[in-house]
Design a protein around this motif. Structure first.
Motif, PDB file in Angstrom:
ATOM      1  N   SER A 153       0.821  -1.215   0.000  1.00 41.32           N
ATOM      2  CA  SER A 153       0.000   0.000   0.000  1.00 41.32           C
ATOM      3  C   SER A 153       0.854   1.263   0.000  1.00 41.32           C
ATOM      4  N   ASP A 154       2.027   1.176   0.602  1.00 38.29           N
ATOM      5  CA  ASP A 154       2.937   2.330   0.564  1.00 38.29           C
ATOM      6  C   ASP A 154       3.265   2.684  -0.883  1.00 38.29           C
ATOM      7  N   THR A 155       3.509   1.658  -1.669  1.00 30.90           N
ATOM      8  CA  THR A 155       3.856   1.889  -3.071  1.00 30.90           C
ATOM      9  C   THR A 155       2.657   2.447  -3.839  1.00 30.90           C
ATOM     10  N   THR A 156       1.474   1.943  -3.540  1.00 33.15           N
ATOM     11  CA  THR A 156       0.278   2.509  -4.176  1.00 33.15           C
ATOM     12  C   THR A 156       0.208   4.010  -3.894  1.00 33.15           C
ATOM     13  N   LYS A 209      11.992  -1.181   9.194  1.00 34.74           N
ATOM     14  CA  LYS A 209      10.914  -1.295   8.225  1.00 34.74           C
ATOM     15  C   LYS A 209       9.703  -0.399   8.517  1.00 34.74           C
ATOM     16  N   VAL A 210       9.899   0.897   8.304  1.00 32.12           N
ATOM     17  CA  VAL A 210       8.777   1.802   8.451  1.00 32.12           C
ATOM     18  C   VAL A 210       7.960   1.823   7.156  1.00 32.12           C
ATOM     19  N   MET A 211       8.648   1.721   6.030  1.00 28.77           N
ATOM     20  CA  MET A 211       7.968   1.743   4.733  1.00 28.77           C
ATOM     21  C   MET A 211       8.482   0.631   3.834  1.00 28.77           C
ATOM     22  N   GLN A 212       7.643   0.205   2.902  1.00 25.14           N
ATOM     23  CA  GLN A 212       8.098  -0.768   1.923  1.00 25.14           C
ATOM     24  C   GLN A 212       9.201  -0.117   1.086  1.00 25.14           C
ATOM     25  N   ILE A 213      10.307  -0.839   0.909  1.00 27.80           N
ATOM     26  CA  ILE A 213      11.466  -0.237   0.259  1.00 27.80           C
ATOM     27  C   ILE A 213      11.161   0.209  -1.170  1.00 27.80           C
ATOM     28  N   ARG A 214      10.353  -0.562  -1.854  1.00 26.19           N
ATOM     29  CA  ARG A 214      10.037  -0.221  -3.243  1.00 26.19           C
ATOM     30  C   ARG A 214       9.342   1.140  -3.342  1.00 26.19           C
ATOM     31  N   SER A 215       8.567   1.477  -2.305  1.00 25.33           N
ATOM     32  CA  SER A 215       7.860   2.758  -2.339  1.00 25.33           C
ATOM     33  C   SER A 215       8.850   3.919  -2.237  1.00 25.33           C
ATOM     34  N   VAL A 216       9.941   3.704  -1.502  1.00 23.84           N
ATOM     35  CA  VAL A 216      10.936   4.773  -1.360  1.00 23.84           C
ATOM     36  C   VAL A 216      11.715   4.932  -2.677  1.00 23.84           C
ATOM     37  N   GLU A 217      11.999   3.803  -3.324  1.00 22.78           N
ATOM     38  CA  GLU A 217      12.649   3.860  -4.645  1.00 22.78           C
ATOM     39  C   GLU A 217      11.784   4.663  -5.615  1.00 22.78           C
ATOM     40  N   PHE A 218      10.520   4.386  -5.563  1.00 22.86           N
ATOM     41  CA  PHE A 218       9.549   5.077  -6.419  1.00 22.86           C
ATOM     42  C   PHE A 218       9.559   6.586  -6.140  1.00 22.86           C
TER      43      PHE A 218
END
Ligand code: ASP
Ligand code: MG
Length: 410
Positions: A153-156, A209-218
């Motif tokens: 959901s972070d990435t969304t 792990k506060v946020m999904q790593i992929r969302s930060v990359e995004f």
């Protein structure tokens, strides 16, 4: 009119009371004059519950069908938030991933977002509505529901913020921000007011792990400003933004630890060309991600090769290593699940020397042995015995963060 994306995690929408609290926050943002797009996860524990149901029928459920089941948690949450808002007199509409639509590839259970069609959302916003989007899900080219991996959901939220060119993406969670170390271990851990994408990625991948790593990359790719804050406590959280020169003045931003890896050692490997290639190709071919790799100095034509993998893959990786060991004439394979990776992370390492030496010195003073070391431009990681993890984090936090030497002035 500013546009904000607000994302609420599972615990934030964990009960009807909490959903009302979330609706109040959204209402306030609307009354402050913002256009608001909300992204929600499933209610706390719901995704796990749904996954368990699939596992009761099959140890390896068909990924398409698994997505069909686990994506429903978010649909419930967004409908409930929308109902709560309407009760408060705020016009709202909930949309699933496929209603938006959020297009993904067809890698079920770990799909990637390819494109977001913003037309429907924009027209709903124009009608003065709050738009509540289901996190974690999308639709493939075949018209099938996909999910984005745990924590997706972070990435969304970040992807929507990028597509809508939002002013900020607020991530509401159960902690008040990103800390200099795990506050459960380090009493003096401090909230980090501002952190760069790059630092956050290292911290996230290293176990904070506060946020999904992929969302930060995004976020880094599209320059989305993120504000991580608590859904329960009113205070400024942590901003995750593009790096600037000022940020390089802090050599070490945080200390993180990761207990999720195992170490596998191939013992007495004949030291000749092509051996490492064989081992790591075999692992790669079976989709096993290797993190650290160490090869010892060779003695009488033999050497040891150690590497780390996620604990989930450890057994499989060990099997593969044993196959390869036999083939190349190595003596055997050893596996250790009780290890910890401890890291210091900071942008200032790019321009300030001496961090590695200081880190090793601190560990040495505590009598902690280092099994392996890996570095990047802004990070140094050491592999140690799991039982010393907390001691190491505390000692490093004291040396690098509590001690003001860390702040380089002038
Ligand atoms: N509900 C999903 C999960 O538990 C997605 C998320 O929480 O971001 O992984
Ligand atoms: Mg989450």
């Amino acid at each position: 009119m500013p546009l904000i994306v607000q994302k609420f995690g599972g615990t934030s929408v964990g009960s009807i009371e909490r959903i009302k609290n979330v609706a109040n926050k959204i209402k306030r943002a609307v009354e402050e004059g913002n256009k608001v797009v909300v992204v929600s996860s499933a209610m706390a524990g719901e995704t796990d519950r749904l996954l368990t149901l699939t596992r009761e029928l099959s140890s390896k459920p068909d990924p398409r069908e698994q997505d069909m089941v686990v994506s429903t948690g978010e649909q419930v949450a967004i409908g409930l938030i929308s109902i709560a808002l309407k009760e408060m007199g705020i016009d709202a509409v909930s949309l699933t991933g496929w209603q938006v639509p959020i297009y993904t590839d067809d890698a079920h259970t770990k799909a990637r977002i390819k494109k977001i069609d913003t037309g429907r959302i924009l027209s709903e916003l124009d009608k003065g509505r709050v738009v509540i989007v289901a996190g974690f899900q999308g639709i493939s080219d075949y018209g099938d529901i996909t999910t984005l991996g745990r924590g997706g959901s972070d990435t969304t939220a970040v992807a929507l913020a990028a597509a809508l060119n939002a002013d900020v993406c607020e991530i509401y969670t159960d902690v008040t921000g990103v800390f200099t170390a795990d506050p459960r271990i380090v009493e003096n851990a401090k909230k980090i007011p501002v952190i760069s994408y790059e630092e956050m990625m290292e911290m996230a991948s290293l176990g904070s792990k506060v946020m999904q790593i992929r969302s930060v990359e995004f976020a880094a790719k599209y320059g989305v400003k993120i504000h991580v804050k608590s859904s329960f406590i009113e205070e400024d959280g942590t901003w995750i933004v593009e790096e600037n020169e000022e940020m390089e003045k802090v050599v070490v931003r945080g200390i993180s630890h990761d207990l999720k890896e195992s170490r596998i050692t191939v013992v007495q490997v004949p030291d000749k060309p092509g051996i490492a290639a064989k081992l790591f190709k075999a692992l790669g071919d079976r989709n096993i991600v290797v993190d650290m790799i160490v090869q010892n100095v060779s003695h009488e034509g033999y050497t040891d090769i150690s590497f780390t993998v996620n604990k989930i893959d450890a057994e499989y990786a060990e099997e593969i290593a044993k196959e390869v060991a036999k083939e190349i004439g190595a003596k055997g394979v050893e596996r250790n699940d009780r290890i910890a990776k401890i890291s210091v992370v900071g942008l200032g390492m790019k321009t300030h020397a001496g961090t590695a030496g200081k880190m090793f010195e601190v560990l040495y003073r505590e009598g902690i042995n280092i099994y392996a070391i890996s570095t990047s431009e802004i990070k140094i990681s050491c592999l140690i015995d799991e039982k010393y993890a907390e001691l190491a984090v505390r000692a490093l936090h004291e040396a690098f963060i509590e001690n003001t030497e860390n702040i380089v002035t002038g």
